[in-house]
Design an enzyme around this catalytic site. Structure first.
Site, PDB file in Angstrom:
ATOM      1  CG  HIS A 113      -0.542   0.047   2.530  1.00 12.22           C
ATOM      2  ND1 HIS A 113      -1.199   0.169   3.687  1.00 12.22           N
ATOM      3  CD2 HIS A 113       0.730  -0.255   2.937  1.00 12.22           C
ATOM      4  CE1 HIS A 113      -0.701  -0.080   4.615  1.00 12.22           C
ATOM      5  NE2 HIS A 113       0.586  -0.111   4.496  1.00 12.22           N
ATOM      6  CD  GLU A 114      -0.725   5.410   1.683  1.00 12.13           C
ATOM      7  OE1 GLU A 114      -0.466   6.254   0.762  1.00 12.13           O
ATOM      8  OE2 GLU A 114      -1.729   5.301   1.992  1.00 12.13           O
ATOM      9  N   GLY A 115       1.936   2.922  -2.551  1.00 14.11           N
ATOM     10  CA  GLY A 115       2.853   2.833  -3.464  1.00 14.11           C
ATOM     11  C   GLY A 115       3.601   1.517  -3.280  1.00 14.11           C
TER      12      GLY A 115
END
Lengths: 600, 600
Positions: A441-443
């Site tokens: 998550h988050e890239g």
């Protein structure tokens, strides 16, 4: 067992010996603070984390949120924990006194928050997202938005989410399809579907403020056509009271391998053509705004990964000290008593590896937090800009390195507990499952590597990279004053020289238009860059440990010796492993690039 | 999707191009067999695995066994799957025709069994343990034991377990405390507690034959005082009918992170002083006997780890081919269609890594299976002994390497699926959880490393090691006939030379009594040795692929090119990484050895 969330001795080492938190109190913004107020905040965080967060960490996992009649139902322990978190001031730890905050440095806020992440990553996530939304509205919202959405968040009544991902687009934000149609009253009507929205529904807060990326009718294609909207779960009347339910509905929950206590939701906006949204800032600038929150979240993800690693390390350390089993290879007399497994060299290897990963990353995470303070409170705009560039450069490392290596630490914690570690009767397997989310998550990891090599190292003529290299050289310089550290300094210097050269070569490829070739092995570049940075932080810690040893009393000697041994482990066992990766990068090896899909 | 359990093209490559399974049919024992009978067995295995094992793999996980009134309750799908497995002959695949078997080579039996492991590792485990018990009784039991316990197992009525681990002893078998008192009728009374006994209870078979390690009253201390006992769940009358319930009771179930469908039990023997056991073979020889089953189980664990890796690889490959997302770095036009993610180089890296790990280990696992056939059916006792030694040497690698690297493959499979991979809506997260057991059971990773360096490489004057080195040199020799393979051969040769030297040096330490120093970094030795062996198997596959390319039709060209690319990946990206580990080994680096427990 002694401490379960983090080592407070190590935290004090970071704050007061490595990162000089007290120097921050010389700055006007933090003038009211001192070491006592810092330690008081930390003590309160530890107490709430231990008493209200840790006790339901397993229950969060065993009783994941349920979808009932269009809403998410959570276990009852989450709400009082988050309430206590808010009432103690941690949601607004960095906010101005006059806006109800503690006006703490970000460094201290992160140090406090680390306790909650270690105790219960899932419950703490609701707060992390909410803090990010507050900062986003504060930075880019208009006065009405601040009054109607930010203030209730500060007051602990509303929570927030970031709603980016769509089913067909995933990481490719340029392909999002959620639409925003202008409405006569100046608001917008939102229509689209989002997935994997953490905290997208919960029964705790009165309202939820979704920060939604969507496209206006006249939007240019790609990321330059993305705008940012506030989409509340309940509309908010002018007097601040709640209006009708917005057409932003919970479509379902995802059932995750770990991190189960945080709802992961599918949200439908405008299924009934009546989803009201409010534009934040200027049209088509949404992604740039959202990156403020994403950058915060990326550092938060890195810290979360670190704290999951930390919790597992401390648990397995305590276990290894108390579990008798077997004998030394040179003492096989079966009638002799069994030794504690910490006496086995291979168990020490697994503990030392965990310590090197976790405490190395913890140092970097707090370093980044302090850098954030510099971006806000250094004297000149130039200094603040310079700090911001360095933080930008380090962000993909802070996010990705712990996600990979503190997960590895959790794998080792399980191994130390053996069969017990594999059971749900012990906590380490949950840390491992929870932590597996962080490289995603988050890239994703891959995206971080492209961000680093394709964007960050070359930005502003490589200014941030030059700044980092100068800092690392400075540390090496200081380390050279200690004869004892030369064996640690040299591997870092060797790595650094080669990393510089390969960076120039790869940037040369990119500038020459050989983009696919230049970025092909970006995953290896990310690893080498990360190991260089963590190696630097370990050398810095080693210098402080030598300083500490010179003045330490007996009990503290062990602490500093452990620091030096972990530095030695990282710089001699881990750092030189990167030369092999560098050779592949230097050769522009095309094994992966030339592989064809049909050959699999 | 196309194939979900394993690639049948790759299996055919292994059996008929690399390992020459057809040559086995020249041996008397397998004279009734030919490629058609082999393929028929494989086809049946695939069909049963797909139709009866795979469909309840997730359900096994979601509805783990329950402890109800002193017994384990399983989901109903397990019993018919295992019945079909037995009725199709797979439980007795290698057993003599005259004893109801298929008299298949072990190589084919393992190739068949691989399908069941891939489809449902938990359900297949009941059979694996039962086959091991059958072989153990066949080898060391007396005629009465064979009649009363082996024959019902062959008939599919009884299942078996291995009961070694005790709560306070764990891996340290020399410290077990379970006692066996002689009884007037020649049987024994067993008293003690065992934990982590897989399949220790289930409602499927009429009876369970526990193979229990215990100590006689006159036992010498340590492992030389361990004896082996048959302890049935129900006593067996002379006419083969079941007698009374033995005092071997289920104390509880462990709740695992994965592999949940296989009961992991705590068993109490003799709580009521009435647990009847029967000595197998001679007193105090139990551990040596049990090692037959343990060695089988270690290879079985390795194959299980491989097949979990394989299942994840195939799933993520299929996903990567069908999931559009993003664009190439050099084609960022947002109005162009998204590409399948297999087009992204970093996704190819993750697929290629999985392929290299999984297919490299699969080759080794089947190589070991064929070696087992050699131990049974080569012409002379000397040849059989030689094969046995080589198998003994390779066993810690077959067990540990896939446990580490095919788990890593599962980690990458999750990463390819991104957020979806982290949810329980997709199968890859379960493979990852299931596979995490493999570095723990049947001898932890650390124990495998001590077995390899402390015992196997030096046994019989290093005869097995010499044999292995000769084989690897032979492969390098043949590879040198292909100009195209020189870049693959050289890294292996370089690694091999250095591994030989470091082996001699470390054995020198051990012989000089510097045991703790010599074994301190055994984990690194295990990695390097494993990479050497897998590198060898990849070079062998590369030679076969070159041969295949020379005669291939179009459709097969892609298959062979993929093999060559995976070989290239492993030999140029993975193998050279070991030089760093070798440098640590050569230097007798004492970072872990000199670390003190108090310093953590």
């Amino acid at each position: 067992m002694s401490e379960s969330l983090l080592s407070s001795r190590n935290l004090a080492f970071e704050l007061y010996e490595v990162l000089d938190a007290e120097a921050l109190t010389q700055r006007e913004r933090f003038a009211e603070h001192n070491r006592e107020t810092f330690d008081a905040a930390i003590g309160t965080a530890r107490s709430i984390a231990e008493n209200l967060f840790a006790p339901h960490n397993r229950k969060n996992d065993e009783h994941e949120p349920q979808y009932v009649d269009g809403a998410a139902v959570l276990i009852p322990e989450v709400e009082p924990a988050l309430r206590a978190f808010h009432e103690a001031g941690f949601l607004n730890a960095t906010r101005d006194f006059e806006h109800g905050g503690m006006q703490l440095p970000n460094l201290l806020s992160q140090a406090c928050f680390a306790h909650f992440q270690s105790a219960n990553i899932a419950t703490s996530s609701y707060s992390m997202l909410t803090m990010g939304v507050a900062n986003l509205i504060e930075a880019f919202g208009n006065d009405e938005q601040k009054r109607k959405y930010l203030q209730p968040i500060i007051d602990g009544r509303f929570f927030g989410t970031m709603a980016l991902t769509e089913p067909h687009a995933g990481s490719s934000l340029s392909d999002i399809r959620t639409k925003a149609e202008p409405h006569a009253d100046g608001s917008y009507r939102i229509k689209g579907n989002k997935i994997f929205i953490s905290g997208g529904d919960q029964p705790i807060s009165e309202n939820i403020v979704h920060m939604v990326l969507a496209k206006l009718p006249d939007a240019p294609p790609g990321v330059k056509g993305i705008s940012l909207f506030i989409v509340p779960k309940f509309l908010v009347n002018d007097d601040g009271s709640l209006g009708k339910r917005n057409d932003a509905l919970l479509a379902g929950l995802f059932h995750k391998m770990g991190w189960r206590g945080t709802t992961s939701t599918a949200l439908n906006f405008g299924d009934n053509d009546d989803c009201v949204g409010y534009l934040v800032g200027k049209p088509h600038h949404g992604l740039a705004y959202m990156f403020q929150m994403m950058n915060e979240a990326r550092i938060g993800v890195g810290m979360g990964a670190i704290m999951l690693g930390y919790a597992g390390y401390l648990y397995s350390l305590d276990y290894a000290r108390n579990r008798p089993q077997g004998r030394q290879p040179d003492g096989k007399d079966p009638t002799s008593p069994q030794v504690a497994i910490i006496e086995h060299t291979d168990v020490r290897r697994m503990l030392l590896t965990q310590k090197a990963y976790v405490e190395g990353a913890f140092d970097l995470g707090l370093y980044a937090a302090r850098l954030f303070d510099d971006t806000q409170t250094l004297a000149t705009a130039e200094e603040r800009q310079s700090a911001l560039e360095l933080l930008d450069l380090l962000t993909p490392i802070v996010k990705s390195w712990p996600s990979e290596f503190c997960l590895k630490a959790n794998e080792l914690a399980i191994q130390i507990l053996g069969g017990h570690g594999y059971t749900r009767e012990y906590p380490v397997e949950q840390y491992y499952r929870d932590n597996r989310l962080n490289p995603i998550h988050e890239g994703t990891h891959g995206i971080q590597s492209l961000d680093l090599l394709g964007r960050k190292v070359s930005m502003n003529g490589g200014a941030a990279l030059k700044q980092l290299l100068k800092l690392i050289h400075g540390t090496c310089q200081r380390a050279s004053e200690y004869e004892s550290l030369s064996a640690l300094r040299q591997p870092l210097e060797q790595l650094l020289a080669r990393l510089q050269a390969v960076t120039l070569a790869l940037l040369g490829d990119l500038m020459a238009g050989k983009v696919n070739q230049g970025l092909a092995n970006s995953a290896l570049y990310l690893k080498v860059f990360g190991h260089t940075v963590i190696g630097w932080r370990w050398l810095e810690q080693a210098i402080r440990a030598e300083e500490g040893l010179a003045r330490a009393v007996a009990a503290d000697m062990d602490f500093y010796r452990g620091k030096l041994q972990a530095a030695r482990y990282f710089l001699t066992w881990e750092v030189p492993s990167c030369h092999h990766d560098l050779a592949i990068l230097e050769a522009r090896d095309d094994t992966c690039l030339s592989m064809q899909g049909d050959w699999f």
